[in-house]
Design a protein around this motif. Sequence first.
Motif, PDB file in Angstrom:
ATOM      1  N   ARG A   1      96.514 -55.410   8.151  1.00  0.00           N
ATOM      2  CA  ARG A   1      96.406 -55.081   9.580  1.00  0.00           C
ATOM      3  C   ARG A   1      94.980 -55.211  10.114  1.00  0.00           C
ATOM      4  O   ARG A   1      94.789 -55.422  11.313  1.00  0.00           O
ATOM      5  N   PHE A   2      93.978 -55.085   9.247  1.00  0.00           N
ATOM      6  CA  PHE A   2      92.586 -55.125   9.709  1.00  0.00           C
ATOM      7  C   PHE A   2      91.769 -55.973   8.741  1.00  0.00           C
ATOM      8  O   PHE A   2      91.879 -55.817   7.520  1.00  0.00           O
ATOM      9  N   SER A   3      90.910 -56.822   9.289  1.00  0.00           N
ATOM     10  CA  SER A   3      90.136 -57.743   8.451  1.00  0.00           C
ATOM     11  C   SER A   3      88.769 -57.188   8.087  1.00  0.00           C
ATOM     12  O   SER A   3      88.145 -57.658   7.137  1.00  0.00           O
ATOM     13  N   GLN A   4      88.287 -56.189   8.816  1.00  0.00           N
ATOM     14  CA  GLN A   4      86.975 -55.594   8.551  1.00  0.00           C
ATOM     15  C   GLN A   4      87.011 -54.111   8.871  1.00  0.00           C
ATOM     16  O   GLN A   4      87.823 -53.642   9.674  1.00  0.00           O
ATOM     17  N   GLY A   5      86.096 -53.382   8.229  1.00  0.00           N
ATOM     18  CA  GLY A   5      85.980 -51.963   8.519  1.00  0.00           C
ATOM     19  C   GLY A   5      84.679 -51.408   7.980  1.00  0.00           C
ATOM     20  O   GLY A   5      83.889 -52.115   7.346  1.00  0.00           O
ATOM     21  N   LEU A   6      84.473 -50.139   8.243  1.00  0.00           N
ATOM     22  CA  LEU A   6      83.316 -49.399   7.742  1.00  0.00           C
ATOM     23  C   LEU A   6      83.833 -48.200   6.970  1.00  0.00           C
ATOM     24  O   LEU A   6      84.649 -47.432   7.485  1.00  0.00           O
ATOM     25  N   MET A   7      83.361 -48.034   5.742  1.00  0.00           N
ATOM     26  CA  MET A   7      83.797 -46.918   4.918  1.00  0.00           C
ATOM     27  C   MET A   7      82.655 -45.937   4.730  1.00  0.00           C
ATOM     28  O   MET A   7      81.606 -46.274   4.167  1.00  0.00           O
ATOM     29  N   PHE A   8      82.855 -44.701   5.219  1.00  0.00           N
ATOM     30  CA  PHE A   8      81.873 -43.623   5.094  1.00  0.00           C
ATOM     31  C   PHE A   8      82.328 -42.724   3.934  1.00  0.00           C
ATOM     32  O   PHE A   8      83.074 -41.760   4.128  1.00  0.00           O
ATOM     33  N   ASP A   9      81.860 -43.039   2.733  1.00  0.00           N
ATOM     34  CA  ASP A   9      82.378 -42.376   1.534  1.00  0.00           C
ATOM     35  C   ASP A   9      82.025 -40.901   1.443  1.00  0.00           C
ATOM     36  O   ASP A   9      82.736 -40.136   0.787  1.00  0.00           O
ATOM     37  N   GLN A  10      80.935 -40.474   2.061  1.00  0.00           N
ATOM     38  CA  GLN A  10      80.475 -39.097   1.896  1.00  0.00           C
ATOM     39  C   GLN A  10      81.187 -38.102   2.810  1.00  0.00           C
ATOM     40  O   GLN A  10      80.949 -36.899   2.695  1.00  0.00           O
ATOM     41  N   GLU A  11      82.024 -38.588   3.699  1.00  0.00           N
ATOM     42  CA  GLU A  11      82.635 -37.682   4.674  1.00  0.00           C
ATOM     43  C   GLU A  11      83.924 -37.061   4.149  1.00  0.00           C
ATOM     44  O   GLU A  11      84.464 -37.475   3.110  1.00  0.00           O
ATOM     45  N   ALA A  12      84.413 -36.060   4.861  1.00  0.00           N
ATOM     46  CA  ALA A  12      85.547 -35.277   4.373  1.00  0.00           C
ATOM     47  C   ALA A  12      86.331 -34.729   5.563  1.00  0.00           C
ATOM     48  O   ALA A  12      85.954 -34.911   6.726  1.00  0.00           O
TER      49      ALA A  12
ATOM     50  N   VAL B   1      89.142 -28.852   0.733  1.00  0.00           N
ATOM     51  CA  VAL B   1      88.489 -29.924   1.475  1.00  0.00           C
ATOM     52  C   VAL B   1      88.847 -31.256   0.817  1.00  0.00           C
ATOM     53  O   VAL B   1      88.715 -31.406  -0.394  1.00  0.00           O
ATOM     54  N   SER B   2      89.322 -32.196   1.623  1.00  0.00           N
ATOM     55  CA  SER B   2      89.614 -33.543   1.128  1.00  0.00           C
ATOM     56  C   SER B   2      88.363 -34.393   1.294  1.00  0.00           C
ATOM     57  O   SER B   2      87.878 -34.588   2.409  1.00  0.00           O
ATOM     58  N   ARG B   3      87.849 -34.913   0.199  1.00  0.00           N
ATOM     59  CA  ARG B   3      86.590 -35.669   0.219  1.00  0.00           C
ATOM     60  C   ARG B   3      86.858 -37.168   0.012  1.00  0.00           C
ATOM     61  O   ARG B   3      86.228 -37.804  -0.824  1.00  0.00           O
ATOM     62  N   ARG B   4      87.757 -37.708   0.795  1.00  0.00           N
ATOM     63  CA  ARG B   4      88.133 -39.118   0.649  1.00  0.00           C
ATOM     64  C   ARG B   4      87.435 -40.025   1.649  1.00  0.00           C
ATOM     65  O   ARG B   4      87.717 -41.213   1.728  1.00  0.00           O
ATOM     66  N   GLY B   5      86.524 -39.456   2.427  1.00  0.00           N
ATOM     67  CA  GLY B   5      85.743 -40.265   3.336  1.00  0.00           C
ATOM     68  C   GLY B   5      86.453 -40.582   4.636  1.00  0.00           C
ATOM     69  O   GLY B   5      87.573 -40.120   4.896  1.00  0.00           O
ATOM     70  N   THR B   6      85.791 -41.397   5.457  1.00  0.00           N
ATOM     71  CA  THR B   6      86.326 -41.850   6.741  1.00  0.00           C
ATOM     72  C   THR B   6      86.334 -43.365   6.756  1.00  0.00           C
ATOM     73  O   THR B   6      85.323 -43.999   6.429  1.00  0.00           O
ATOM     74  N   LEU B   7      87.460 -43.933   7.149  1.00  0.00           N
ATOM     75  CA  LEU B   7      87.575 -45.386   7.291  1.00  0.00           C
ATOM     76  C   LEU B   7      87.622 -45.724   8.780  1.00  0.00           C
ATOM     77  O   LEU B   7      88.486 -45.220   9.507  1.00  0.00           O
ATOM     78  N   VAL B   8      86.697 -46.557   9.224  1.00  0.00           N
ATOM     79  CA  VAL B   8      86.626 -46.969  10.622  1.00  0.00           C
ATOM     80  C   VAL B   8      87.089 -48.410  10.732  1.00  0.00           C
ATOM     81  O   VAL B   8      86.578 -49.294  10.029  1.00  0.00           O
ATOM     82  N   VAL B   9      88.076 -48.640  11.611  1.00  0.00           N
ATOM     83  CA  VAL B   9      88.624 -49.986  11.783  1.00  0.00           C
ATOM     84  C   VAL B   9      88.747 -50.297  13.271  1.00  0.00           C
ATOM     85  O   VAL B   9      88.632 -49.409  14.125  1.00  0.00           O
ATOM     86  N   ALA B  10      89.000 -51.553  13.569  1.00  0.00           N
ATOM     87  CA  ALA B  10      89.205 -51.993  14.951  1.00  0.00           C
ATOM     88  C   ALA B  10      90.119 -53.213  14.945  1.00  0.00           C
ATOM     89  O   ALA B  10      90.062 -54.030  14.008  1.00  0.00           O
TER      90      ALA B  10
END
Length: 322
Positions: free
Chosen positions: A122-133, A77-86
């Motif tokens: 490429r992106f100026s803002q984002g949301l980082m969900f550190d606990q996800e995998a 399992v890779s536990r590097r989280g999810t990065l959300v961008v737009a």
Amino acid sequence: MITIAGGGLAGLASAVEIARRGAAVRLFEAGPEIGASSVARFAGGMLAPWCERESAEEAVISLGAMAADWWGGITPVSRRGTLVVAPERDRAELTRFARRTSAFRRVNGSEIDVLEPALAGRFSQGLMFDQEAHLNPRQALQDLEKAAHGLGVDIVLGTKAPAKVDLDCTGIAADLPELRPVRGEMAILSCPDVLITRTIRLLHPRMPLYLVPRGDRVYMIGATMIESSSTRPPTVRSLSDMLNAAFTLHPAFAEAAVLETGAGLRPAFPDNLPRLVERNGSLHLNGLYRHGFLLAPAMATKVANTLIPETYDADHRQSKSA
């Protein structure tokens, strides 16, 4: 002996949980091998309960929070989280996503550049969900089969299950009221010029995209959820939309090789949450929708709690130690 129909994700996970409690398990899979006919082979493998809350009920978080630990005992399992961008023009989508989710931290462009250098500038803002995998679904199915064998589960391949079983995990083939198919489409790309190490969600009002690394610069992309029972391959329009979204994430994806495309029918109930249903003398686990790998561990535990009383578990352990 506990009998199970269906050797897909739900059936295998349930077999493992039941066998861990000391019960004998026989699982019937009509296909010639595990995973050959499972919709799970088209999954993203995202263990992302907080992101999924954006379009799902609160139960997705409570049921899915333990998934990464459960799978970590089965498969890598890779536990590097999810990065959300737009894209800049869709920043309102990022605001909307943040309002509907939790357990994230806001990151600016400089922080995104550090998290994923391939996306620098490429992106100026984002949301980082550190606990996800995330995990590799096909590898996870193989490793789940190995775990089941290691626990003594008798897996009978190429054989239709008896009419009466203790547990039915046959997905969309099950005869259950309110169950419907939801078509999901995906593509697997090889892009040697891009190195991305964690799940990326690109928000867009028309075509949101998720990208999941598979290793060796191979990526799975997915986006579509279509109320349809068609099993035909993805359409040109769907593939075009997904590939255009990947290009928006990084222009180098224009030169990526398309290794595979596919579409699967996810079983879903009206609320898009899984259920345990008693019908015709069998317990059914169904309706995992797009949350299969995320919710299968919790639902398999519920199955084991239902089919194997705690007294059986305790008595079995005592008799083995005697």
